[in-house]
Motif scaffolding. Sequence first.
Motif, PDB file in Angstrom:
ATOM      1  N   LEU A  75       0.946  -4.492 -11.226  1.00 10.00           N
ATOM      2  CA  LEU A  75       1.053  -5.368 -10.060  1.00 10.00           C
ATOM      3  C   LEU A  75       0.035  -4.954  -9.014  1.00 10.00           C
ATOM      4  CD1 LEU A  75       2.865  -7.602  -8.615  1.00 10.00           C
ATOM      5  CD2 LEU A  75       4.016  -5.653  -7.532  1.00 10.00           C
ATOM      6  N   ASP A  76      -0.975  -5.808  -8.797  1.00  2.00           N
ATOM      7  CA  ASP A  76      -1.929  -5.432  -7.759  1.00  2.00           C
ATOM      8  C   ASP A  76      -1.541  -6.059  -6.435  1.00  2.00           C
ATOM      9  OD1 ASP A  76      -2.853  -8.036  -7.730  1.00  2.00           O
ATOM     10  OD2 ASP A  76      -4.515  -7.610  -9.112  1.00  2.00           O
ATOM     11  N   ARG A  77      -2.271  -5.661  -5.419  1.00  3.98           N
ATOM     12  CA  ARG A  77      -1.923  -6.029  -4.057  1.00  3.98           C
ATOM     13  C   ARG A  77      -1.893  -7.553  -3.846  1.00  3.98           C
ATOM     14  NH1 ARG A  77      -5.245  -5.161   1.342  1.00  3.98           N
ATOM     15  NH2 ARG A  77      -3.790  -3.924   2.570  1.00  3.98           N
ATOM     16  N   GLU A  78      -2.999  -8.219  -4.263  1.00  3.65           N
ATOM     17  CA  GLU A  78      -3.076  -9.678  -4.080  1.00  3.65           C
ATOM     18  C   GLU A  78      -1.911 -10.381  -4.751  1.00  3.65           C
ATOM     19  OE1 GLU A  78      -7.588  -9.133  -3.970  1.00  3.65           O
ATOM     20  OE2 GLU A  78      -5.769  -7.897  -3.769  1.00  3.65           O
ATOM     21  N   ASP A  79      -1.612  -9.890  -5.947  1.00  4.90           N
ATOM     22  CA  ASP A  79      -0.538 -10.473  -6.734  1.00  4.90           C
ATOM     23  C   ASP A  79       0.779 -10.374  -5.963  1.00  4.90           C
ATOM     24  OD1 ASP A  79       0.608 -11.679  -8.845  1.00  4.90           O
ATOM     25  OD2 ASP A  79       0.531  -9.948 -10.211  1.00  4.90           O
ATOM     26  N   PHE A  80       1.043  -9.159  -5.473  1.00  7.76           N
ATOM     27  CA  PHE A  80       2.284  -8.892  -4.749  1.00  7.76           C
ATOM     28  C   PHE A  80       2.385  -9.762  -3.499  1.00  7.76           C
ATOM     29  CE2 PHE A  80       4.709  -6.130  -1.693  1.00  7.76           C
ATOM     30  CZ  PHE A  80       5.909  -6.072  -2.389  1.00  7.76           C
ATOM     31  N   VAL A  81       1.311  -9.712  -2.694  1.00  4.82           N
ATOM     32  CA  VAL A  81       1.324 -10.469  -1.446  1.00  4.82           C
ATOM     33  C   VAL A  81       1.362 -11.969  -1.739  1.00  4.82           C
ATOM     34  CG1 VAL A  81       0.068 -10.928   0.695  1.00  4.82           C
ATOM     35  CG2 VAL A  81       0.087  -8.614  -0.263  1.00  4.82           C
ATOM     36  N   ASP A 111       0.822  -1.211   0.000  1.00  6.31           N
ATOM     37  CA  ASP A 111       0.000   0.000   0.000  1.00  6.31           C
ATOM     38  C   ASP A 111       0.855   1.258   0.000  1.00  6.31           C
ATOM     39  OD1 ASP A 111      -2.183  -1.607  -0.019  1.00  6.31           O
ATOM     40  OD2 ASP A 111      -2.631  -1.409   2.130  1.00  6.31           O
ATOM     41  N   SER A 112       1.890   1.215   0.824  1.00  7.22           N
ATOM     42  CA  SER A 112       2.680   2.444   0.931  1.00  7.22           C
ATOM     43  C   SER A 112       3.540   2.654  -0.325  1.00  7.22           C
ATOM     44  CB  SER A 112       3.526   2.432   2.213  1.00  7.22           C
ATOM     45  OG  SER A 112       4.838   2.044   1.959  1.00  7.22           O
ATOM     46  N   ILE A 113       4.031   1.546  -0.922  1.00  5.94           N
ATOM     47  CA  ILE A 113       4.865   1.662  -2.126  1.00  5.94           C
ATOM     48  C   ILE A 113       4.011   2.014  -3.342  1.00  5.94           C
ATOM     49  CG2 ILE A 113       6.430   0.421  -3.699  1.00  5.94           C
ATOM     50  CD1 ILE A 113       7.628   0.808  -0.976  1.00  5.94           C
ATOM     51  N   ASP A 114       2.838   1.391  -3.418  1.00  7.65           N
ATOM     52  CA  ASP A 114       1.959   1.596  -4.575  1.00  7.65           C
ATOM     53  C   ASP A 114       1.631   3.074  -4.744  1.00  7.65           C
ATOM     54  OD1 ASP A 114       0.338   0.946  -6.750  1.00  7.65           O
ATOM     55  OD2 ASP A 114      -1.463   0.911  -5.481  1.00  7.65           O
ATOM     56  N   GLY A 115       1.322   3.720  -3.603  1.00 13.11           N
ATOM     57  CA  GLY A 115       1.009   5.143  -3.659  1.00 13.11           C
ATOM     58  C   GLY A 115       2.160   5.943  -4.239  1.00 13.11           C
ATOM     59  N   LYS A 116       3.380   5.608  -3.792  1.00 13.89           N
ATOM     60  CA  LYS A 116       4.549   6.379  -4.196  1.00 13.89           C
ATOM     61  C   LYS A 116       5.031   6.039  -5.602  1.00 13.89           C
ATOM     62  CE  LYS A 116       6.675   5.427  -0.240  1.00 13.89           C
ATOM     63  NZ  LYS A 116       7.717   5.218   0.778  1.00 13.89           N
ATOM     64  N   CYS A 117       4.986   4.717  -5.947  1.00 17.85           N
ATOM     65  CA  CYS A 117       5.646   4.296  -7.184  1.00 17.85           C
ATOM     66  C   CYS A 117       4.700   3.766  -8.259  1.00 17.85           C
ATOM     67  CB  CYS A 117       6.699   3.238  -6.876  1.00 17.85           C
ATOM     68  SG  CYS A 117       7.841   3.752  -5.594  1.00 17.85           S
ATOM     69  N   GLY A 118       3.441   3.743  -7.961  1.00 14.30           N
ATOM     70  CA  GLY A 118       2.478   3.315  -8.968  1.00 14.30           C
ATOM     71  C   GLY A 118       2.653   1.882  -9.413  1.00 14.30           C
ATOM     72  N   LEU A 119       2.697   0.960  -8.437  1.00 16.43           N
ATOM     73  CA  LEU A 119       2.909  -0.447  -8.770  1.00 16.43           C
ATOM     74  C   LEU A 119       1.785  -1.001  -9.636  1.00 16.43           C
ATOM     75  CD1 LEU A 119       4.310  -2.026  -5.477  1.00 16.43           C
ATOM     76  CD2 LEU A 119       5.539  -1.363  -7.549  1.00 16.43           C
ATOM     77  N   SER A 120       0.537  -0.665  -9.280  1.00 15.69           N
ATOM     78  CA  SER A 120      -0.568  -1.247 -10.046  1.00 15.69           C
ATOM     79  C   SER A 120      -0.725  -0.546 -11.388  1.00 15.69           C
ATOM     80  CB  SER A 120      -1.866  -1.194  -9.239  1.00 15.69           C
ATOM     81  OG  SER A 120      -2.182   0.144  -8.927  1.00 15.69           O
ATOM     82  N   LYS A 159       3.750 -17.144  -1.053  1.00 16.08           N
ATOM     83  CA  LYS A 159       3.276 -18.418  -1.599  1.00 16.08           C
ATOM     84  C   LYS A 159       3.927 -19.572  -0.828  1.00 16.08           C
ATOM     85  CE  LYS A 159       3.004 -20.916  -5.937  1.00 16.08           C
ATOM     86  NZ  LYS A 159       3.731 -21.044  -7.216  1.00 16.08           N
ATOM     87  N   ARG A 160       3.037 -20.405  -0.298  1.00 13.34           N
ATOM     88  CA  ARG A 160       3.549 -21.466   0.557  1.00 13.34           C
ATOM     89  C   ARG A 160       4.065 -22.659  -0.231  1.00 13.34           C
ATOM     90  NH1 ARG A 160       1.414 -21.516   6.187  1.00 13.34           N
ATOM     91  NH2 ARG A 160       0.443 -19.486   6.474  1.00 13.34           N
ATOM     92  N   VAL A 161       4.941 -23.344   0.406  1.00 12.97           N
ATOM     93  CA  VAL A 161       5.433 -24.589  -0.159  1.00 12.97           C
ATOM     94  C   VAL A 161       4.238 -25.524  -0.259  1.00 12.97           C
ATOM     95  CG1 VAL A 161       6.946 -26.579   0.251  1.00 12.97           C
ATOM     96  CG2 VAL A 161       7.684 -24.279   0.913  1.00 12.97           C
ATOM     97  N   GLN A 162       4.196 -26.250  -1.386  1.00  8.55           N
ATOM     98  CA  GLN A 162       3.069 -27.158  -1.588  1.00  8.55           C
ATOM     99  C   GLN A 162       2.872 -28.056  -0.371  1.00  8.55           C
ATOM    100  OE1 GLN A 162       2.826 -26.142  -4.892  1.00  8.55           O
ATOM    101  NE2 GLN A 162       0.622 -26.460  -4.652  1.00  8.55           N
ATOM    102  N   GLY A 163       1.639 -28.020   0.146  1.00  9.00           N
ATOM    103  CA  GLY A 163       1.319 -28.941   1.229  1.00  9.00           C
ATOM    104  C   GLY A 163       1.616 -28.422   2.617  1.00  9.00           C
ATOM    105  N   SER A 164       2.173 -27.222   2.733  1.00  8.52           N
ATOM    106  CA  SER A 164       2.466 -26.732   4.081  1.00  8.52           C
ATOM    107  C   SER A 164       1.353 -25.834   4.595  1.00  8.52           C
ATOM    108  CB  SER A 164       3.780 -25.956   4.131  1.00  8.52           C
ATOM    109  OG  SER A 164       3.598 -24.651   3.630  1.00  8.52           O
TER     110      SER A 164
END
Lengths: 219, 442
Positions: free
Chosen positions: A203-209, A189-198, A214-219
């Motif tokens: 790059l949207d928030r869900e994508d970034f996060v 949120d703080s970077i997007d405002g400053k640097c226009g990530l989306s 992203k968890r290891v398969q099965g963990s």
Amino acid sequence: MIEFDRTEKRMVLKLVFYGPALSGKTTNLLRLHDLLSREGRGELMVLDTRDDRTIFFDLLPFFLVTPGGLKIKVKVYTVPGQVKHDATRKAVLQRADGVAFIADSRVSEVANNYSSFENLEKNLAFVGIDIERIPLVIQFNKRDLSDIVPEADIERVWRPTGIPVFMASALEGWGVVETFSRLVELTYDSIDGKCGLSEGYGLDREDFVGRLTKRVQGS
Amino acid sequence: MKEGRETTGGIEYVVGAEKGIREIVRDEDVMPLLESALSAGASRVEVTDSRGGTLWACGASSGNNDSATVERRPVFLEGEPAGSLVVEASPGSQLRLNDLAGLLCAALNKIITNSLKRMLTTEIHTSVVNRTYEELLETNKRLRASESRYRELAENLDRKVQERTEELKRMHTRLIQQEKAASIGLLAAGVAHEINNPIGFISSNLNTLKRYISRFTEMMDFYRAAIEEADKAGGGITEAACRKWSDLKLDFIVRDVEELISQSLDGAERVRKIVSDLKGFSHVDDSKEDIVDLNTEIERTFNVLVHEIPEDAEIVKEFGSLPGFLCNPAMICQVFLNIILNSLQARRQGLKLHVSTKHVDGNITVAFSDNGPGIPEEVRNRIFEPFFTTKDVGAGTGLGLTVTLDIVTAYGGDIEVTSCPGKGTTFVIRLPAERREHVKVR
Ligand SMILES: Nc1ncnc2c1ncn2[C@@H]1O[C@H](COP(=O)(O)OP(=O)(O)OP(=O)(O)O)[C@@H](O)[C@H]1O
Ligand SMILES: Nc1nc2c(ncn2[C@@H]2O[C@H](COP(=O)(O)OP(=O)(O)O)[C@@H](O)[C@H]2O)c(=O)[nH]1
Ligand SMILES: [Mg+2]
Ligand SMILES: [Mg+2]
């Protein structure tokens, strides 16, 4: 922010795990390393140089390329909690984009948590970061232990600050990814405002996060 | 836009700042590894950056790009692919290229990781040390700032002192003016007395004249009546007229009228002169310059001082002929007044004051010599200092000679003092007859 080069399409972010000595910062990174997918993250570098006690921190890097071609590197650091390493803490805090404060839940550690948090406030000010603005989350670690401050007490103390608080046991591996995810969200949120990530880089928030947690398969 | 280069909080090194492999790994760490690959049978070994540019290379290329004879392996920096390791074998070589490349790659990555750790530790270490250094710089800067504040303060101080001096000067001038005003006040008292005298006899003379005139009128009336009578009776006029003339004491009156009138004229002239002298003094602010005869100005000054001069004082004037002197007359009279006053104050009884003027070699000199107590040797070089006085509090301000010297200096002249304690003091004022440059005197 360590670096943002529009022409080279490179961005380097820095997240810092802060807290008193032995609260479980390194353990948090170890868990993240274990729990998160190998894809997009680097290797954990543990720098506990025993022969030089002034240098004491760990690094876990993450990488991602946005649909718009921006290469983002997120470097996650821990700081040494010992009082005497204040200089290193300042050096690591410098230009940080987000901070996770790892507190030790044990009743005996309440005072240490406080003084470490005070130290964080002081050092943020020292390196010119506004504590009101920097993405900040708090994790009460070691919830697996018995002599811990009750969650209700923690809530009562920290809720008014508006800082997101997480309960975790880094040892058992729960609450760790949640803490990190929130920190990454706030950072986005703080970077997007400053640097226009989306807008600029697709790059949207869900994508970034999602990519950073992203968890290891099965963990 | 490039961020991450400027410093914050006094720390030079930013933990996490991006570094290229070449900045982290030293040649002497990599080259032996590459050379060992050559001796193991590879024909060429190269480490490239992520764009394919050569970082380190060893051996000669076969020009062959056959996948069987060229192996590529990724090189990682902080866990991120940062370049490639390229190992070539000559065609037909028995080398197990795959194994060698794997081995080399592991070793190279290990070197890179270790170098990075070393670098991070040393850089942070340096930054920690730097921080202290930065702190020193900070302290230094603060000191410099405070030094410059002091300098500023000092400059201000200088200005303050100057302002203060200006103020003092203004005050000084004011005091001088006040002193002049005071001496004028003093003089005015004397002058008033002086004016009273001539005015006194002028008015009494005029009263007498009035009475005399009434007698003349009476005599005229008598003549007219007697002539009418004589015309009727004829004779006896001369005798009766003579009797009347003597009754009215007209012989005396005719003589006295002449005397009265000349006295009154004299008195009126004195009043006129005193008033004009007083004018010369009261116009102290009038900076109008004029060509004057200094002898006349000295006379004028004595006239104003008449009341201050004791009866028994013996004033000897020995005036030479002087060329006209361009000056502010009020100023120059102030000079004479101050010196004469000092003499008058130095000795009340039996004062002898000798004043002489001369025109020699383009200089006008005016010498005042008294027979007062003299000025003790030890204070002689202090008498021109502002506020230096040996007189009682309230009696002297100690500015008389200061003002005097100021004025004389402004006209390009100087003052010489010779004094013989117990015998007297001589002030010699030397003024250039022709003013070299036109100096405006206050
Ligand atoms: N003719 C003189 N004989 C003896 N002393 C003199 C004579 N003229 C000046 N002085 C000494 O020099 C001092 C300074 O003289 P100056 O005229 O400057 O000040 P002052 O006469 O004391 O005071 P002011 O003239 O301001 O009323 C005098 O106090 C006196 O001691
Ligand atoms: N019981 C318990 N111990 C923990 C937990 N997290 C860390 N520890 C222990 O606390 C000690 C210090 O952990 P470490 O991660 O090195 O702390 P750091 O100094 O903050 O990096 C180690 O012995 C960890 O095993 C936890 O969630 N529960
Ligand atoms: Mg640790
Ligand atoms: Mg005097």
